[in-house]
Write a protein that holds these residues in place. Structure first.
Motif, PDB file in Angstrom:
ATOM      1  N   THR A 180      -2.923  73.790  68.844  1.00 54.12           N
ATOM      2  CA  THR A 180      -3.748  74.725  68.089  1.00 54.12           C
ATOM      3  C   THR A 180      -2.883  75.497  67.104  1.00 54.12           C
ATOM      4  N   LYS A 181      -3.408  75.689  65.908  1.00 59.39           N
ATOM      5  CA  LYS A 181      -2.679  76.460  64.904  1.00 59.39           C
ATOM      6  C   LYS A 181      -2.352  77.850  65.446  1.00 59.39           C
ATOM      7  N   GLY A 182      -1.104  78.257  65.277  1.00 61.52           N
ATOM      8  CA  GLY A 182      -0.654  79.548  65.764  1.00 61.52           C
ATOM      9  C   GLY A 182      -0.177  79.541  67.203  1.00 61.52           C
ATOM     10  N   ALA A 183      -0.333  78.415  67.893  1.00 63.56           N
ATOM     11  CA  ALA A 183       0.071  78.329  69.302  1.00 63.56           C
ATOM     12  C   ALA A 183       1.418  77.620  69.432  1.00 63.56           C
ATOM     13  N   SER A 184       2.060  77.846  70.566  1.00 60.33           N
ATOM     14  CA  SER A 184       3.342  77.202  70.844  1.00 60.33           C
ATOM     15  C   SER A 184       3.130  75.870  71.551  1.00 60.33           C
ATOM     16  N   ILE A 185       4.004  74.925  71.264  1.00 60.14           N
ATOM     17  CA  ILE A 185       4.027  73.647  71.965  1.00 60.14           C
ATOM     18  C   ILE A 185       5.480  73.342  72.337  1.00 60.14           C
ATOM     19  N   SER A 186       5.665  72.453  73.293  1.00 59.84           N
ATOM     20  CA  SER A 186       7.003  72.039  73.710  1.00 59.84           C
ATOM     21  C   SER A 186       7.259  70.618  73.230  1.00 59.84           C
ATOM     22  N   ILE A 187       8.421  70.429  72.601  1.00 63.30           N
ATOM     23  CA  ILE A 187       8.811  69.107  72.110  1.00 63.30           C
ATOM     24  C   ILE A 187      10.074  68.671  72.848  1.00 63.30           C
ATOM     25  N   SER A 188       9.966  67.567  73.572  1.00 65.45           N
ATOM     26  CA  SER A 188      11.129  66.989  74.245  1.00 65.45           C
ATOM     27  C   SER A 188      11.878  66.112  73.247  1.00 65.45           C
ATOM     28  N   ASN A 189      13.198  66.249  73.211  1.00 58.97           N
ATOM     29  CA  ASN A 189      13.971  65.496  72.226  1.00 58.97           C
ATOM     30  C   ASN A 189      15.350  65.163  72.775  1.00 58.97           C
ATOM     31  N   THR A 190      15.803  63.954  72.473  1.00 63.05           N
ATOM     32  CA  THR A 190      17.117  63.487  72.911  1.00 63.05           C
ATOM     33  C   THR A 190      17.864  62.914  71.719  1.00 63.05           C
ATOM     34  N   VAL A 191      19.099  63.367  71.547  1.00 67.26           N
ATOM     35  CA  VAL A 191      19.964  62.859  70.487  1.00 67.26           C
ATOM     36  C   VAL A 191      21.181  62.210  71.132  1.00 67.26           C
ATOM     37  N   LYS A 192      21.629  61.105  70.552  1.00 64.78           N
ATOM     38  CA  LYS A 192      22.792  60.379  71.080  1.00 64.78           C
ATOM     39  C   LYS A 192      23.811  60.158  69.975  1.00 64.78           C
TER      40      LYS A 192
END
Length: 232
Positions: free
Chosen positions: A130-142
């Motif tokens: 939703t606009k204005g809401a927080s979300i969690s993004i999982s990310n992996t860099v190698k």
């Protein structure tokens, strides 16, 4: 310095061994001093060259030679090219000597290539937000390169297509202090969807070293698209 030598080739971020030998050819004992090890673009080794390591002496008697193998790390910021390995006895001039002009020595040349290569191996977020809401993004860099990477920042994005670039909408970032060859760094990063973004369907994406501060062997493989998210 009577000898200095190292490998014929290596990569940025790698650790290498440099053999170095210093002799006190004077008639008196030398007090405490340091030998510095350098990389130089020419055979004239000076303290203005790139210092890669030092070793310490508590003293050296007249006529005595001391040899050691010193492990150093090739700077991750160094440009690719051919360099001379060199050494300077008493590089910071703490000793009084009868001759202050013969302390430097150049050894063999070493071909240095860029070692780090950063890639995003995973990125994912929720299927809706939703606009204005927080979300969690999982990310992996190698770092899939052969040498270590200096500190860099991962950028997290929303994109209208799966071709993630730095011109897409950046939601947030996370910092990675450094990354050894073959190592990965994973995190779950909280970001906020801007209230100004249009409702619709987007791709979640990430770009390793989005600010382009880390020197890499391949600068074209840093981006990755993840799942689709519907923004309301």
């Amino acid at each position: 310095m009577t000898k200095v030598s190292g490998p014929a080739s290596t990569v940025t971020g790698a650790s290498v061994d440099i053999v170095n030998m210093v002799k006190n050819q004077g008639i008196g004992s030398a007090g405490r001093f340091y030998v510095a090890l350098y990389l130089s673009t020419d055979a004239a080794i000076t303290t203005a060259d790139t210092i890669v390591g030092t070793r310490h002496f508590w003293g050296l008697s007249s006529g005595v030679t001391d040899s050691a193998t010193t492990r150093v790390t090739i700077p991750t910021t160094l440009s690719a090219g051919t360099y001379y390995i060199g050494a300077i006895a008493d590089y910071n001039s703490t000793l009084a000597e009868t001759n202050e002009t013969n302390n430097a020595l150049s050894g063999n040349t070493v071909i240095i290539t860029i070692g780090a290569d950063l890639v995003m191996t995973a990125v994912s977020g929720p299927s809706s937000g939703t606009k204005g809401a927080s979300i969690s993004i999982s990310n992996t860099v190698k770092n899939q390169g052969t040498g270590g990477a200096a500190s860099f920042i991962v950028g997290l994005y929303l994109s209208t297509d799966p071709n993630i670039t730095t011109t897409d909408l950046r939601l947030g970032t996370r910092s990675v202090g450094s990354l050894a060859a073959g190592a990965s760094s994973s995190a779950t990063t909280s970001v906020t969807i801007p209230t100004t973004v249009a409702a619709g369907t987007y791709y979640v994406g990430a770009v390793a070293d989005y600010a382009n501060t880390a020197v890499e062997s391949n600068e074209t493989n840093n981006a990755r698209a993840g799942n689709v998210i519907t923004v309301q």
